[in-house]
Design a protein around this motif. Structure first.
Motif, PDB file in Angstrom:
ATOM      1  N   ALA A 197       3.187   3.076   0.570  1.00 30.91           N
ATOM      2  CA  ALA A 197       4.633   2.526   0.393  1.00 30.91           C
ATOM      3  C   ALA A 197       4.757   1.084   1.371  1.00 30.91           C
ATOM      4  O   ALA A 197       5.980   0.526   1.328  1.00 30.91           O
ATOM      5  CB  ALA A 197       5.914   3.564   0.616  1.00 30.91           C
ATOM      6  N   TYR A 198       3.755   0.770   2.186  1.00 25.08           N
ATOM      7  CA  TYR A 198       4.104  -0.161   3.117  1.00 25.08           C
ATOM      8  C   TYR A 198       2.859  -1.210   2.944  1.00 25.08           C
ATOM      9  O   TYR A 198       1.576  -0.775   2.432  1.00 25.08           O
ATOM     10  CB  TYR A 198       3.860   0.604   4.563  1.00 25.08           C
ATOM     11  CG  TYR A 198       5.437   1.176   5.245  1.00 25.08           C
ATOM     12  CD1 TYR A 198       6.220   0.588   5.792  1.00 25.08           C
ATOM     13  CD2 TYR A 198       5.316   2.627   4.535  1.00 25.08           C
ATOM     14  CE1 TYR A 198       7.285   1.199   6.165  1.00 25.08           C
ATOM     15  CE2 TYR A 198       6.384   3.213   4.967  1.00 25.08           C
ATOM     16  CZ  TYR A 198       7.384   2.804   5.799  1.00 25.08           C
ATOM     17  OH  TYR A 198       8.599   3.497   6.208  1.00 25.08           O
ATOM     18  N   ALA A 199       3.478  -2.366   3.242  1.00 24.09           N
ATOM     19  CA  ALA A 199       2.234  -3.447   3.164  1.00 24.09           C
ATOM     20  C   ALA A 199       1.476  -3.545   4.623  1.00 24.09           C
ATOM     21  O   ALA A 199       2.074  -4.252   5.600  1.00 24.09           O
ATOM     22  CB  ALA A 199       3.091  -4.916   2.920  1.00 24.09           C
ATOM     23  N   LEU A 200       0.226  -2.891   4.717  1.00 25.16           N
ATOM     24  CA  LEU A 200      -0.095  -2.492   6.118  1.00 25.16           C
ATOM     25  C   LEU A 200      -1.169  -3.505   6.193  1.00 25.16           C
ATOM     26  O   LEU A 200      -1.837  -4.117   5.100  1.00 25.16           O
ATOM     27  CB  LEU A 200      -0.770  -1.415   6.063  1.00 25.16           C
ATOM     28  CG  LEU A 200       0.149   0.065   5.829  1.00 25.16           C
ATOM     29  CD1 LEU A 200      -0.863   1.347   5.784  1.00 25.16           C
ATOM     30  CD2 LEU A 200       0.910   0.085   7.093  1.00 25.16           C
ATOM     31  N   LEU A 201      -1.299  -4.137   7.173  1.00 26.63           N
ATOM     32  CA  LEU A 201      -2.313  -5.154   7.863  1.00 26.63           C
ATOM     33  C   LEU A 201      -3.404  -4.277   8.326  1.00 26.63           C
ATOM     34  O   LEU A 201      -3.446  -2.910   8.330  1.00 26.63           O
ATOM     35  CB  LEU A 201      -1.965  -5.894   9.103  1.00 26.63           C
ATOM     36  CG  LEU A 201      -0.401  -6.608   8.882  1.00 26.63           C
ATOM     37  CD1 LEU A 201      -0.132  -6.936  10.486  1.00 26.63           C
ATOM     38  CD2 LEU A 201      -0.771  -7.764   8.174  1.00 26.63           C
TER      39      LEU A 201
END
Length: 102
Positions: A65-69
């Motif tokens: 659910a997150y735009a992870l680096l």
């Protein structure tokens, strides 16, 4: 697993098709919190608060659910491994000395 996390605009689950993922800044906060919990458990040798299934679900939600680096993906993977190791240790302790571990 059905997601119960709503996105920032309250338009439904963050994992629905076409929905924007939560930001990497928000992921940093979540990762930091979970790292604190894991570190405290390791330092005090107490069981994880709540249950292992909860922490697994929370880590899974971070992944989808997150735009992870890339660095956050690495931190997340390390946390997943830590939670699994803690869970295994709790099971081992619970079976070896007949104490019930939550």
């Amino acid at each position: 697993m059905k997601s119960i996390v709503a996105n920032r605009n309250n338009q439904g689950p963050a994992t629905s098709p076409g929905m924007l993922k939560r930001t990497s800044l928000e992921a940093d906060r979540e990762l930091a919190h979970i790292r604190k919990v894991v570190t405290a458990v390791r330092a005090t040798s107490v069981p994880l608060p709540i249950n292992v299934r909860y922490w697994r679900a929370r880590l899974h939600e971070l992944r989808i659910a997150y735009a992870l680096l890339p660095v956050q993906v690495a931190r997340l993977s390390a946390l997943e491994l830590d939670v699994e190791n803690i869970a295994q240790e709790q099971v081992d302790v619970g079976t070896s000395d007949d104490r019930r571990v939550a």
